[in-house]
Design a protein around this motif. Structure first.
Motif, mmCIF file in Angstrom:
data_model
loop_
_atom_site.group_PDB
_atom_site.id
_atom_site.type_symbol
_atom_site.label_atom_id
_atom_site.label_comp_id
_atom_site.label_asym_id
_atom_site.label_seq_id
_atom_site.Cartn_x
_atom_site.Cartn_y
_atom_site.Cartn_z
ATOM 1 N N ALA A 69 -18.022 7.559 21.242
ATOM 2 C CA ALA A 69 -16.835 6.713 21.375
ATOM 3 C C ALA A 69 -15.790 7.067 20.327
ATOM 4 C CB ALA A 69 -17.240 5.244 21.251
ATOM 5 N N TRP A 70 -16.247 7.327 19.076
ATOM 6 C CA TRP A 70 -15.304 7.710 18.012
ATOM 7 C C TRP A 70 -14.615 9.022 18.340
ATOM 8 C CZ3 TRP A 70 -15.499 12.086 14.867
ATOM 9 C CH2 TRP A 70 -14.579 12.098 13.809
ATOM 10 N N TRP A 71 -15.334 9.925 18.978
ATOM 11 C CA TRP A 71 -14.769 11.245 19.286
ATOM 12 C C TRP A 71 -13.790 11.193 20.455
ATOM 13 C CZ3 TRP A 71 -14.830 15.802 16.851
ATOM 14 C CH2 TRP A 71 -14.437 16.917 17.568
ATOM 15 N N LEU A 72 -14.101 10.358 21.472
ATOM 16 C CA LEU A 72 -13.302 10.357 22.692
ATOM 17 C C LEU A 72 -12.134 9.390 22.646
ATOM 18 C CD1 LEU A 72 -16.117 10.559 25.400
ATOM 19 C CD2 LEU A 72 -14.709 12.418 24.500
ATOM 20 N N LEU A 73 -12.306 8.236 22.005
ATOM 21 C CA LEU A 73 -11.244 7.246 22.003
ATOM 22 C C LEU A 73 -10.077 7.727 21.155
ATOM 23 C CD1 LEU A 73 -13.237 3.904 21.719
ATOM 24 C CD2 LEU A 73 -12.169 4.904 23.751
ATOM 25 N N PRO A 74 -8.832 7.351 21.482
ATOM 26 C CA PRO A 74 -7.666 7.777 20.698
ATOM 27 C C PRO A 74 -7.711 7.194 19.300
ATOM 28 C CG PRO A 74 -7.037 6.120 22.332
ATOM 29 C CD PRO A 74 -8.452 6.515 22.637
ATOM 30 N N ARG A 75 -7.225 7.995 18.345
ATOM 31 C CA ARG A 75 -7.214 7.571 16.947
ATOM 32 C C ARG A 75 -6.134 6.509 16.735
ATOM 33 N NH1 ARG A 75 -10.959 10.543 17.534
ATOM 34 N NH2 ARG A 75 -11.630 12.241 16.193
ATOM 35 N N ARG A 76 -6.477 5.514 15.972
ATOM 36 C CA ARG A 76 -5.489 4.509 15.600
ATOM 37 C C ARG A 76 -4.723 5.004 14.387
ATOM 38 N NH1 ARG A 76 -8.048 -1.385 15.385
ATOM 39 N NH2 ARG A 76 -5.813 -1.836 15.290
ATOM 40 N N ARG A 77 -3.418 4.844 14.448
ATOM 41 C CA ARG A 77 -2.587 5.297 13.337
ATOM 42 C C ARG A 77 -2.912 4.517 12.083
ATOM 43 N NH1 ARG A 77 1.028 4.898 17.431
ATOM 44 N NH2 ARG A 77 1.728 2.872 16.680
ATOM 45 N N ARG A 78 -2.911 5.217 10.952
ATOM 46 C CA ARG A 78 -3.206 4.574 9.684
ATOM 47 C C ARG A 78 -2.086 3.604 9.330
ATOM 48 N NH1 ARG A 78 -3.604 8.432 4.616
ATOM 49 N NH2 ARG A 78 -1.402 8.578 5.128
ATOM 50 N N GLN A 79 -2.480 2.387 9.010
ATOM 51 C CA GLN A 79 -1.502 1.363 8.678
ATOM 52 C C GLN A 79 -0.913 1.621 7.285
ATOM 53 O OE1 GLN A 79 -0.492 -1.045 10.785
ATOM 54 N NE2 GLN A 79 -1.865 -0.193 12.343
ATOM 55 N N ARG A 80 0.382 1.410 7.181
ATOM 56 C CA ARG A 80 1.027 1.557 5.896
ATOM 57 C C ARG A 80 0.656 0.397 4.985
ATOM 58 N NH1 ARG A 80 5.399 5.018 5.677
ATOM 59 N NH2 ARG A 80 6.244 3.800 3.983
ATOM 60 N N ARG A 81 0.703 0.656 3.693
ATOM 61 C CA ARG A 81 0.391 -0.386 2.726
ATOM 62 C C ARG A 81 1.451 -1.478 2.792
ATOM 63 N NH1 ARG A 81 1.715 -1.154 -2.763
ATOM 64 N NH2 ARG A 81 3.042 0.697 -2.659
ATOM 65 N N VAL A 82 1.004 -2.733 2.869
ATOM 66 C CA VAL A 82 1.925 -3.863 2.948
ATOM 67 C C VAL A 82 2.518 -4.110 1.563
ATOM 68 C CG1 VAL A 82 2.152 -6.305 3.477
ATOM 69 C CG2 VAL A 82 0.614 -4.866 4.845
ATOM 70 N N VAL A 83 3.840 -4.185 1.514
ATOM 71 C CA VAL A 83 4.550 -4.375 0.247
ATOM 72 C C VAL A 83 5.294 -5.703 0.323
ATOM 73 C CG1 VAL A 83 6.233 -3.404 -1.364
ATOM 74 C CG2 VAL A 83 4.832 -1.884 0.055
ATOM 75 N N ASP A 84 5.074 -6.577 -0.659
ATOM 76 C CA ASP A 84 5.805 -7.840 -0.697
ATOM 77 C C ASP A 84 6.903 -7.754 -1.755
ATOM 78 O OD1 ASP A 84 4.684 -9.385 -3.336
ATOM 79 O OD2 ASP A 84 3.125 -8.168 -2.396
ATOM 80 N N GLU A 85 7.921 -8.585 -1.606
ATOM 81 C CA GLU A 85 9.104 -8.491 -2.455
ATOM 82 C C GLU A 85 8.827 -8.784 -3.923
ATOM 83 O OE1 GLU A 85 13.813 -9.837 -2.399
ATOM 84 O OE2 GLU A 85 12.370 -10.752 -1.009
ATOM 85 N N PRO A 86 8.082 -9.838 -4.295
ATOM 86 C CA PRO A 86 7.844 -10.074 -5.725
ATOM 87 C C PRO A 86 7.127 -8.915 -6.411
ATOM 88 C CG PRO A 86 7.309 -12.031 -4.446
ATOM 89 C CD PRO A 86 7.547 -10.935 -3.463
ATOM 90 N N THR A 87 6.101 -8.371 -5.755
ATOM 91 C CA THR A 87 5.378 -7.241 -6.353
ATOM 92 C C THR A 87 6.290 -6.030 -6.497
ATOM 93 O OG1 THR A 87 3.312 -8.020 -5.365
ATOM 94 C CG2 THR A 87 3.374 -5.743 -6.111
ATOM 95 N N LEU A 88 7.114 -5.773 -5.469
ATOM 96 C CA LEU A 88 8.013 -4.625 -5.517
ATOM 97 C C LEU A 88 9.032 -4.768 -6.648
ATOM 98 C CD1 LEU A 88 9.073 -1.995 -4.318
ATOM 99 C CD2 LEU A 88 10.397 -3.343 -2.685
ATOM 100 N N ARG A 89 9.611 -5.945 -6.812
ATOM 101 C CA ARG A 89 10.596 -6.125 -7.889
ATOM 102 C C ARG A 89 9.931 -6.023 -9.255
ATOM 103 N NH1 ARG A 89 15.595 -7.461 -6.288
ATOM 104 N NH2 ARG A 89 15.901 -8.281 -4.158
ATOM 105 N N ALA A 90 8.696 -6.495 -9.380
ATOM 106 C CA ALA A 90 7.980 -6.349 -10.652
ATOM 107 C C ALA A 90 7.728 -4.875 -10.960
ATOM 108 C CB ALA A 90 6.665 -7.128 -10.595
ATOM 109 N N GLN A 91 7.361 -4.089 -9.955
ATOM 110 C CA GLN A 91 7.162 -2.657 -10.163
ATOM 111 C C GLN A 91 8.466 -1.966 -10.551
ATOM 112 O OE1 GLN A 91 5.454 -1.332 -6.468
ATOM 113 N NE2 GLN A 91 3.367 -1.912 -7.048
ATOM 114 N N LEU A 92 9.563 -2.381 -9.942
ATOM 115 C CA LEU A 92 10.852 -1.787 -10.289
ATOM 116 C C LEU A 92 11.201 -2.034 -11.747
ATOM 117 C CD1 LEU A 92 12.948 -2.627 -7.092
ATOM 118 C CD2 LEU A 92 12.270 -0.366 -7.888
ATOM 119 N N ARG A 93 10.973 -3.268 -12.223
ATOM 120 C CA ARG A 93 11.261 -3.559 -13.628
ATOM 121 C C ARG A 93 10.361 -2.733 -14.542
ATOM 122 N NH1 ARG A 93 11.660 -8.855 -11.444
ATOM 123 N NH2 ARG A 93 9.480 -9.269 -11.996
ATOM 124 N N SER A 94 9.081 -2.633 -14.199
ATOM 125 C CA SER A 94 8.137 -1.886 -15.030
ATOM 126 C C SER A 94 8.493 -0.402 -15.077
ATOM 127 C CB SER A 94 6.717 -2.076 -14.489
ATOM 128 O OG SER A 94 5.800 -1.266 -15.176
#
Length: 492
Positions: A69-94
């Motif tokens: 089943a893993w070989w025949l079924l279509p691959r699911r696209r890898r999900q991008r990392r979820v980014v939230d606004e508070p964490t992103l702004r904290a990283q920008l300041r750092s």
């Protein structure tokens, strides 16, 4: 002749197929016979042993089915990392405090804040050059000042147009450059599509490989899309349905774009017959048919406006996060070059008094240890003392094999500086040592950047590759450094 040969081959093919089936049947009977004998022997040993065999065979069967089943079924696209606004702004300041240029990521968040305050819904037209984006704008807004020429890539910047739908919604239509071989146009169009609430993707029929790549990238950002097949009057209904089916097979139900057929307008060739019977081909305006696109836009916007805005914000956060990561990588590369140059200069100065190329210093010297620790700190890699020693030991073994090459390149580099007098052994050794140290630093930085770990084998392989490359340019640079660090000698 061909028919006669086919008549002769057909019986032979039938006999061969019958033999293959008989062989398969015999193999199956033999396997079943062996399996029955195995169960009889297991039952003779103990009543529990056949149950154990059942468990083993059942587990093997489940494993085989899962792998199939893993070989025949279509691959699911890898999900991008979820980014939230508070964490992103904290990283920008750092990262800003660490000296990283975060202006591009901040500009994305500032643009998002401006669009939030304006409360406008942006719909981006996206597609290859000359796919009909400007013609769609012209069909929706006849008075819009758009350019739609036969020259590919007429739109070279993002043009914004206000459009009021039949339902009374005021939208901002964004006519972005078509993606093509120009990376700047492609980046501009893709980023504008990511910032929009809805993407209208225009194509002329079957999707090309580059179009699939762009659609899948936008889908990775979670962008709602309407795929409009332009010039649909040239396709049959079954051909349009085949395109819809092709789209459906590539995407999950929730991320599947709507597919509509439209005619954006533009010009079409027709044959005109003059009164005297002479035929000539002329161009005439093609009547636009974009009602299906208008209905698809309204359905997408009215389905869940809050979710549409949330998806837009999430996509912009990911875009800003990508910009921040790119800025971090650029900062790391610049800092790595500075660190390598600083330690290479120190190595050249320390080697000026040496009587050998000093490759053993890469193993035992304090300069090499400081270089390894500085680059590991830059790439956020924690190392132990034993790891540092292993890297230096393997690098020393590799550099000793290339010492003769480094000496030869160093001697040739010093000959490029006229008027310096006799090339002394100390200068040659210092330049050779600088070459080895410079190659070691770049191999170490490349390994840390790619794997995020300190691997002695990877560093040694990278060092060997760099020492096998053309070292002439690096040798002249290090020779110039060695000459600046060397007191003037009396020439004879």
């Amino acid at each position: 002749m061909a028919t006669t040969q086919q008549r002769r081959i057909r019986p032979l093919f039938g006999i061969g197929l019958l033999c293959a089936l008989l062989f398969l049947l015999a193999t199956l009977i033999h396997a079943l016979d062996g399996l029955i004998e195995l169960y009889e022997r297991a039952a003779a040993v103990g009543a529990w042993l056949p149950w154990l065999l059942n468990g083993v065979f059942g587990g093997f069967l489940l494993l085989a089915l899962g792998f199939t089943a893993w070989w025949l079924l279509p691959r699911r696209r890898r999900q991008r990392r979820v980014v939230d606004e508070p964490t992103l702004r904290a990283q920008l300041r750092s990262q800003a405090d660490a000296g990283v240029d975060v202006s591009r990521a901040l500009a994305e968040l500032d643009e998002l804040d401006a669009r939030r305050q304006a409360g406008q819904v942006h719909v981006a037209l996206f597609g290859e050059t000359s796919s009909g984006k400007s013609s769609v704008i012209k069909a929706l807004l006849p008075d819009a000042a758009t350019r739609s020429d036969v020259v590919a890539g007429t739109t070279r910047s993002c043009q914004h147009h206000a459009w009021t739908t039949a339902a009374g919604d005021t939208l901002i239509l964004v006519d972005a450059p078509g993606f093509s071989h120009d990376p700047d146009d492609t980046r501009m169009a893709t980023e504008e599509a990511i910032r929009a609430h809805l993407v209208l993707y225009l194509c002329d029929g079957d999707l090309t490989r580059s179009e699939w790549a762009q659609i899948e990238r936008l889908a990775g950002f979670g962008k709602p899309m309407v795929l409009a097949v332009n010039k649909s009057d040239q396709f049959r209904d079954d051909e349009l349905e085949a395109i819809r089916q092709q789209i459906a097979e590539r995407f999950t139900r929730g991320a599947r774009p709507q597919v509509v057929g439209i005619t954006a307008g533009g010009m079409e060739p027709v044959t005109r017959i003059d009164p005297d019977g002479h035929e000539q081909e002329v161009l005439r305006p093609r009547r636009p048919r974009i009602k299906p696109l208008q209905l698809a836009i309204e359905r997408s916007l009215h389905r869940d406006p809050a979710a549409l805005t949330e998806l837009r914000d999430s996509a912009v956060f990911q875009l800003a996060d990508d910009a921040l990561n790119e800025a971090q990588r650029s900062h790391q590369r610049r800092e790595a070059e500075r660190i390598i140059a600083t330690h290479t200069r120190a190595a050249v100065v320390g080697a000026l008094a040496a009587l050998s190329p000093g490759s053993d210093l890469v193993i035992q010297g304090a300069i090499g240890t400081r270089l390894v620790r500085a680059l590991c700190r830059l790439h956020d890699v924690r190392v132990r003392e034993v790891d540092v020693e292993a890297v230096l030991r393997d690098a020393g073994g590799t550099s000793r094999k290339s010492s003769a090459l480094a000496l030869a390149v160093a001697g040739n580099a010093l000959k490029a500086f006229p008027g310096m007098g006799t090339v002394t052994g100390g200068l040659v050794h210092a330049v050779a040592y600088g070459l080895i140290f410079d190659a070691f630093g770049h191999a170490l930085a490349d390994a840390l950047r790619r794997s995020g770990a300190l691997s002695p084998e990877t560093v040694a392989e990278g060092l060997a590759e760099r020492l096998d490359d053309d070292l002439s340019a690096a040798a002249r640079r290090i020779a110039s450094l060695a000459l600046r660090r060397t007191p003037e000698r009396r020439t004879r």
